[in-house]
Motif scaffolding. Structure first.
Motif, PDB file in Angstrom:
ATOM      1  N   LEU A 213      -5.576  -8.871  -9.020  1.00  0.00           N
ATOM      2  CA  LEU A 213      -4.650  -8.739  -7.904  1.00  0.00           C
ATOM      3  C   LEU A 213      -5.310  -8.021  -6.736  1.00  0.00           C
ATOM      4  O   LEU A 213      -6.127  -7.115  -6.936  1.00  0.00           O
ATOM      5  N   SER A 214      -4.898  -8.401  -5.535  1.00  0.00           N
ATOM      6  CA  SER A 214      -5.393  -7.707  -4.353  1.00  0.00           C
ATOM      7  C   SER A 214      -4.762  -6.317  -4.284  1.00  0.00           C
ATOM      8  O   SER A 214      -3.795  -6.026  -4.992  1.00  0.00           O
TER       9      SER A 214
ATOM     10  N   GLU B 288      -2.990  -5.136  -1.898  1.00  0.00           N
ATOM     11  CA  GLU B 288      -1.623  -5.307  -1.398  1.00  0.00           C
ATOM     12  C   GLU B 288      -0.676  -5.729  -2.525  1.00  0.00           C
ATOM     13  O   GLU B 288       0.435  -5.206  -2.650  1.00  0.00           O
ATOM     14  N   GLU B 289      -1.122  -6.650  -3.379  1.00  0.00           N
ATOM     15  CA  GLU B 289      -0.301  -7.094  -4.504  1.00  0.00           C
ATOM     16  C   GLU B 289      -0.067  -5.955  -5.495  1.00  0.00           C
ATOM     17  O   GLU B 289       1.049  -5.767  -5.982  1.00  0.00           O
ATOM     18  N   GLN B 290      -1.093  -5.189  -5.776  1.00  0.00           N
ATOM     19  CA  GLN B 290      -0.954  -4.049  -6.687  1.00  0.00           C
ATOM     20  C   GLN B 290       0.035  -3.028  -6.129  1.00  0.00           C
ATOM     21  O   GLN B 290       0.860  -2.492  -6.866  1.00  0.00           O
TER      22      GLN B 290
ATOM     23  N   CYS C 111       2.503  -3.608  -4.054  1.00  0.00           N
ATOM     24  CA  CYS C 111       3.857  -4.178  -4.151  1.00  0.00           C
ATOM     25  C   CYS C 111       4.411  -4.018  -5.569  1.00  0.00           C
ATOM     26  O   CYS C 111       5.576  -3.651  -5.748  1.00  0.00           O
TER      27      CYS C 111
END
Length: 113
Positions: free
Chosen positions: A71-72, A74-76, A78
């Protein structure tokens, strides 16, 4: 397999019966047996997963799903924020996401999936 069958499979590795698991989770007697027809809320399934010390994937799919690519940041972030929300707020986020996703044109949905 459905969720009740998956739960029963994981119960085999514990000292519990389905009735005892319902009591531990604070559910009415025989309520989990009805989950084959009426899908329970994620918060109820989370209680069962915690009691059995397994993941939600195990209960929904009968096994761990393979994890997606890394995960990026940003995804982490979120996911971390989402995990700190109350169950009610998580439900709101999921409902809003479903509404937003339903508004995407079909070709955009295919690239997201």
């Amino acid at each position: 397999m459905d969720i009740v069958q998956n739960i029963n499979n994981y119960i085999e590795n514990t000292p519990y019966t389905l009735t005892e698991l319902e009591r531990i989770c604070g559910f009415p007697k025989s309520s989990m047996r009805k989950w084959s027809e009426n899908i329970p809320s994620i918060s109820k399934v989370a209680k069962v997963a915690e009691a059995l010390n397994v993941s939600l994937d195990c209960l929904y799919y009968g096994k761990e799903k393979s994890s997606p690519a890394e995960l990026s940041e940003e995804e982490q972030e979120c996911i971390e924020k989402f995990n700190r929300l109350t169950d009610i707020d998580k439900g709101r986020i999921i409902e809003r996401m479903d509404v937003m996703f339903s508004e995407y044109p079909p070709e955009a949905k295919e690239s997201v999936s």
